[in-house]
Design a protein around this motif. Structure first.
Motif, PDB file in Angstrom:
ATOM      1  N   UNK A 154       3.686  -5.317  -6.189  1.00 18.96           N
ATOM      2  CA  UNK A 154       2.506  -4.645  -6.721  1.00 18.96           C
ATOM      3  C   UNK A 154       2.161  -3.485  -5.799  1.00 18.96           C
ATOM      4  N   UNK A 155       2.237  -2.276  -6.313  1.00 16.15           N
ATOM      5  CA  UNK A 155       1.951  -1.080  -5.520  1.00 16.15           C
ATOM      6  C   UNK A 155       0.540  -0.588  -5.822  1.00 16.15           C
ATOM      7  N   UNK A 156      -0.135  -0.134  -4.783  1.00 13.59           N
ATOM      8  CA  UNK A 156      -1.477   0.386  -4.932  1.00 13.59           C
ATOM      9  C   UNK A 156      -1.999   0.877  -3.601  1.00 13.59           C
ATOM     10  N   UNK A 157      -3.299   0.734  -3.403  1.00 14.12           N
ATOM     11  CA  UNK A 157      -3.956   1.174  -2.169  1.00 14.12           C
ATOM     12  C   UNK A 157      -4.704   0.015  -1.551  1.00 14.12           C
ATOM     13  N   UNK A 158      -4.499  -0.195  -0.266  1.00 15.59           N
ATOM     14  CA  UNK A 158      -5.189  -1.273   0.439  1.00 15.59           C
ATOM     15  C   UNK A 158      -6.655  -0.890   0.676  1.00 15.59           C
ATOM     16  N   UNK A 196      -8.413   2.837   1.064  1.00 13.92           N
ATOM     17  CA  UNK A 196      -9.387   3.202   0.038  1.00 13.92           C
ATOM     18  C   UNK A 196     -10.703   3.650   0.668  1.00 13.92           C
ATOM     19  N   UNK A 197     -11.043   3.063   1.819  1.00 12.54           N
ATOM     20  CA  UNK A 197     -12.289   3.425   2.506  1.00 12.54           C
ATOM     21  C   UNK A 197     -12.147   4.729   3.281  1.00 12.54           C
ATOM     22  N   UNK A 198     -10.902   5.048   3.684  1.00  2.22           N
ATOM     23  CA  UNK A 198     -10.664   6.184   4.559  1.00  2.22           C
ATOM     24  C   UNK A 198     -10.601   7.451   3.806  1.00  2.22           C
ATOM     25  N   UNK A 246       0.853  -1.189   0.000  1.00  5.75           N
ATOM     26  CA  UNK A 246       0.000   0.000   0.000  1.00  5.75           C
ATOM     27  C   UNK A 246       0.889   1.239   0.000  1.00  5.75           C
ATOM     28  N   UNK A 247       0.717   2.080  -1.002  1.00  8.15           N
ATOM     29  CA  UNK A 247       1.513   3.304  -1.100  1.00  8.15           C
ATOM     30  C   UNK A 247       1.059   4.374  -0.111  1.00  8.15           C
ATOM     31  N   UNK A 248      -0.107   4.192   0.502  1.00 13.80           N
ATOM     32  CA  UNK A 248      -0.616   5.179   1.448  1.00 13.80           C
ATOM     33  C   UNK A 248      -0.161   4.892   2.879  1.00 13.80           C
TER      34      UNK A 248
END
Length: 127
Positions: free
Chosen positions: A117-121, A125-127, A81-83
C-alpha cells in the motif's frame, strides 16, 4: 533453525537497515564479508524468503526482513511512504482470511501474498 553464514549475514544486514535494500545494495554492503557476485546474494535471499524471514517488495525491487518473527509464510501487507520511503509491515489475520476466502471463491488455493500500500505517512503529511 540454523542459517548458513552468508544467509545470516544477509538477514543481519536487512535487520540493521532502516530501509529495504536491493540485491546490489546488499552486495555492496557485504563485499568485505566474502560476497563477490549477485548470485550469492540472490541465493541467500531465496532461502530466507522460503523460511519466511525476508520479503520482496516488488514495487521497490528490494527486500526487507520480516518484523513479525518469521511468521510470514502466508500473507504479508506493507504500508510504504512514497515521500520518505519508510515502510511498516502489517499483521492482520482478518485480511489474511479475507484473501484466502476471495481466492477460494474463484477456485484458487492461496499459498502466499504480498500487498503493498503506497501513500504518505503521518510524519510526511504533517511536514
Amino acid at each position: 533453525m540454523t542459517l548458513a553464514k552468508k544467509e545470516q549475514l544477509v538477514l543481519d544486514t536487512l535487520n540493521e537497515g532502516e530501509m529495504p535494500l536491493g540485491a546490489y545494495g546488499l552486495l555492496d554492503r557485504l563485499r568485505g564479508d566474502g560476497f563477490s557476485a549477485p548470485v550469492q546474494v540472490y541465493r541467500s535471499l531465496e532461502k530466507l524468503q522460503a523460511l519466511g524471514l525476508v520479503h520482496r517488495l516488488e514495487s521497490l525491487n528490494a527486500y526487507t526482513a520480516c518484523n513479525l518473527s518469521g511468521d510470514c509464510l502466508g500473507s504479508a501487507a506493507f504500508v510504504i511512504c512514497d515521500d520518505c520511503g519508510v515502510i511498516d509491515e502489517l499483521n492482520d489475520a482478518e485480511l489474511q482470511r479475507d484473501l484466502a476466502s476471495m481466492a477460494s471463491r474463484h477456485g484458487f488455493t492461496l499459498r502466499r501474498s504480498t500487498i503493498e500500500l503506497h501513500g504518505t505517512c503521518t510524519r510526511c503529511a504533517k511536514g
